[in-house]
Design an enzyme around this catalytic site. Structure first.
Site, mmCIF file in Angstrom:
data_model
loop_
_atom_site.group_PDB
_atom_site.id
_atom_site.type_symbol
_atom_site.label_atom_id
_atom_site.label_comp_id
_atom_site.label_asym_id
_atom_site.label_seq_id
_atom_site.Cartn_x
_atom_site.Cartn_y
_atom_site.Cartn_z
ATOM 1 N N CYS A 182 0.536 -1.215 -0.036
ATOM 2 C CA CYS A 182 -0.010 0.007 -0.105
ATOM 3 C C CYS A 182 0.909 1.374 0.231
ATOM 4 O O CYS A 182 0.354 2.434 0.132
ATOM 5 C CB CYS A 182 -0.959 -0.128 1.146
ATOM 6 S SG CYS A 182 -1.992 -1.400 0.992
ATOM 7 N N HIS B 199 -9.650 2.823 1.186
ATOM 8 C CA HIS B 199 -8.201 2.357 1.088
ATOM 9 C C HIS B 199 -7.804 1.884 -0.445
ATOM 10 O O HIS B 199 -8.178 0.722 -1.003
ATOM 11 C CB HIS B 199 -7.833 1.242 1.942
ATOM 12 C CG HIS B 199 -6.332 1.156 1.978
ATOM 13 N ND1 HIS B 199 -5.494 1.879 1.392
ATOM 14 C CD2 HIS B 199 -5.633 0.387 2.537
ATOM 15 C CE1 HIS B 199 -4.185 1.637 1.500
ATOM 16 N NE2 HIS B 199 -4.245 0.507 2.358
ATOM 17 N N PHE C 225 1.833 -3.292 4.049
ATOM 18 C CA PHE C 225 2.364 -4.618 4.521
ATOM 19 C C PHE C 225 3.675 -4.973 4.126
ATOM 20 O O PHE C 225 4.279 -4.404 3.182
ATOM 21 C CB PHE C 225 1.448 -5.812 3.793
ATOM 22 C CG PHE C 225 0.067 -5.962 4.280
ATOM 23 C CD1 PHE C 225 -0.293 -5.525 5.640
ATOM 24 C CD2 PHE C 225 -0.913 -6.848 3.590
ATOM 25 C CE1 PHE C 225 -1.776 -5.721 5.857
ATOM 26 C CE2 PHE C 225 -2.401 -7.013 4.260
ATOM 27 C CZ PHE C 225 -2.560 -6.269 5.216
ATOM 28 N N LYS D 50 -9.146 8.783 2.747
ATOM 29 C CA LYS D 50 -9.595 7.370 2.786
ATOM 30 C C LYS D 50 -10.935 7.487 3.550
ATOM 31 O O LYS D 50 -11.677 6.471 3.153
ATOM 32 C CB LYS D 50 -8.743 6.446 3.513
ATOM 33 C CG LYS D 50 -7.445 6.035 2.695
ATOM 34 C CD LYS D 50 -6.562 5.167 3.294
ATOM 35 C CE LYS D 50 -5.227 5.182 2.464
ATOM 36 N NZ LYS D 50 -4.227 5.947 2.934
ATOM 37 N N PHE E 175 1.912 3.506 4.258
ATOM 38 C CA PHE E 175 2.594 2.623 5.000
ATOM 39 C C PHE E 175 1.793 1.296 4.262
ATOM 40 O O PHE E 175 0.623 1.305 3.954
ATOM 41 C CB PHE E 175 2.254 2.601 6.600
ATOM 42 C CG PHE E 175 2.455 3.890 6.854
ATOM 43 C CD1 PHE E 175 3.707 4.599 6.729
ATOM 44 C CD2 PHE E 175 1.610 4.458 8.029
ATOM 45 C CE1 PHE E 175 3.954 5.798 7.352
ATOM 46 C CE2 PHE E 175 1.826 5.772 8.555
ATOM 47 C CZ PHE E 175 2.970 6.251 8.385
ATOM 48 N N HIS F 54 -2.040 8.323 6.238
ATOM 49 C CA HIS F 54 -2.143 7.138 5.531
ATOM 50 C C HIS F 54 -3.448 6.453 6.040
ATOM 51 O O HIS F 54 -4.186 5.795 5.657
ATOM 52 C CB HIS F 54 -1.092 6.045 5.979
ATOM 53 C CG HIS F 54 -1.192 4.790 5.577
ATOM 54 N ND1 HIS F 54 -1.287 4.484 3.996
ATOM 55 C CD2 HIS F 54 -1.670 3.502 6.222
ATOM 56 C CE1 HIS F 54 -1.300 3.221 3.885
ATOM 57 N NE2 HIS F 54 -1.581 2.725 5.186
#
Lengths: 85, 407
Positions: free
Chosen positions: B163, B334, B393, B329, B391, B300
């Site tokens: 992401c 997202h 995974f 968002k 940020f 984020h």
């Protein structure tokens, strides 16, 4: 697998699916016109040509088969020959 | 070499608008792009909430051969890139003659891959799959298609960083231009929207299940948030050296002045305070701006309980509690691989139009979000400098700082 189809039906079917797949005017497909030039085929397009022929006529065209095809008439002859087997 | 790096074009294709004017209107009015898609329930989804944008009709713009290798990521990215290039006054003729690169963020092509596999299983003959599938299936699909269509001759690779993909694509393009290695780079992020793409993510119970109120489900920083909502589309930015932009007479929208990055080296999905600190501080140091010079933070924050709390804590400690913060968002959901790029586009629209878009659905703070200045209603305000966090995974972090156009 389609087993019988007269020539006029073969021509009509061919015009329909090739004009849709290759986005060309159906009237440009005449018995004497050059298949490669009319469809504006590059090497990748032959892959798609094999796919749509299989989907519409039920048989798979090989590279060897294409060697003898210049005009649409040649192609119709091939279809007749394949369907009669 | 130490070139200044400016943004000369932006484009967007998202669930809150298919072009810049539509998106600007949604941002200003706090309009959500989230829907309930009933089919997802049939597909086994725990949550049927998603951002939605229809697939564009590209036939008016591209030939059959140009379109056949495109699935959603490339289709969406074509639309946003077309808009960005037009703004930047760039066309194929110019691009073919003047070296231009492309670094696009993307991290999946699940929809295309599943459709191909379905064909292969049915036909049991790979020569009957067709010629376009391979170019749809590879993760670099956006790069392959756009570099071919636009005759791009510079650097050409896809950036895959979960992401944070879109944000890192801008960061890496910034560094290459800054060092004088490229004059201009097309960068951005794309994110497919289809049931295949998000099933396993849904399986982590990471998505909001506030299905009775789709537009209220994405609520970053709010006390009652219960998860994120997947979304997608594409965003494009044209990054260019200041000298090149001036020479071409291109519009200069803003200057990229800081890029910070880090890896958590920790859990594969949980966020991490230290990683975010390091990314944020690296960006601030590189940009040579004081924390009080940041007029706006596009967070984020995805609306997950843990993620938003950690980001709020880090923002509060690094930037203090006064800087206005919002997470777009709350409206878009997202946008994953695309988010780091789209959120720069959203922030630039705010900068150009002197307002801060609201963090909609922020009704009650929690312990951490109470310590920062979250903007819940549209606020008229000048923005000279903003910061955007992303940020992902695997613990990948990216922070970008952008300031108003240099003279």
């Amino acid at each position: 697998m389609i087993t019988t189809m007269d020539r006029s039906k073969i021509i009509e079917t061919t015009k329909d699916f090739l004009s849709v797949e290759f986005e060309i005017d159906k009237n440009k497909i005449t018995p004497e016109s050059n298949l490669k030039e009319t469809l504006d085929l590059d090497s990748l397009d032959y892959v798609d040509l094999v796919v749509v022929i299989e989907e519409n006529f039920g048989f798979k065209v090989t590279g060897e088969d294409f060697k003898g095809i210049v005009t649409f008439n040649d192609f119709y002859n091939l279809v007749e020959q394949k369907l009669s087997k | 070499m130490n070139q200044r790096v400016v943004i000369t074009g932006i484009g967007i294709y998202s669930c809150i608008g298919k072009n810049l004017p539509e998106v600007l209107d949604s941002l200003y009015n706090g309009k959500s792009g989230i829907i309930y898609e009933a089919k997802r329930k049939e597909d086994g989804y725990r949550s049927a909430l998603t951002g939605f944008v229809e697939d564009p009709d590209l036939k008016p713009f591209l030939s059959r051969r140009e379109r056949i290798g495109m699935h959603q990521p490339a289709m969406y990215a074509f639309m946003s890139t077309k808009e960005a290039l037009e703004m930047a006054k760039l066309d194929v003729d110019y691009l073919e003659k003047n070296e231009t690169g492309i670094i696009f963020g993307n991290d999946s092509t699940a929809g295309a891959v599943i459709e191909t596999i379905d064909k292969a299983r049915k036909k049991k003959d790979n020569t009957l799959i067709g010629s376009g599938d391979i170019f749809q299936n590879m993760n670099c699909t956006v790069n392959m298609n756009l570099s071919t269509i636009y005759k791009l001759k510079g650097i050409n690779f896809t950036l895959s960083a979960a992401c944070a993909s879109g944000s890192h694509s801008i960061g890496i393009a910034f560094l290459l231009i800054k060092q004088g290695l490229q004059e201009r780079i097309v960068c951005g992020g794309a994110q497919e929207i289809n049931s295949y793409a998000m099933g396993s993510f849904d399986g982590l119970s990471a998505f909001s299940i506030r299905e009775s109120e789709p537009t209220k489900a994405s609520r970053p920083f709010d006390r009652d948030r219960d998860g994120l909502i997947p979304s997608g589309g594409a965003a494009t930015l044209i990054l260019e050296s200041y000298d090149s932009a001036k020479k071409r007479g291109a519009p200069i929208l803003a200057e990229v002045i800081g890029y910070g990055f880090s890896s958590n080296g920790d859990h594969i999905s949980n966020p991490n305070i230290d990683g975010q600190y390091r990314s944020l501080n690296m960006a601030l140091k590189q940009a040579e701006v004081k924390t009080q010079e940041i007029d706006y933070v596009n967070a984020h924050a995805t609306s997950t309980p843990i993620g938003d709390a950690i980001e709020a804590k880090v923002l509060g400690e690094v930037l203090g509690g006064k800087v206005p913060v919002s997470s777009t968002k709350s409206m878009t959901g997202h946008e994953c691989w695309m988010a780091g790029a789209s959120e720069i586009v959203y922030s630039l629209l705010m900068m150009q139009n002197n307002f801060i878009a609201p963090n909609i659905n922020f009704e009650n703070p929690d312990d951490e979000s109470a310590k920062i200045n979250i903007i819940a209603q549209t606020k008229e305000q000048n923005i000279d400098c903003f910061l955007s966090n992303s940020f992902g995974f695997g613990g990948t972090n990216s922070s970008l700082i952008v300031r108003k156009s240099p003279l």
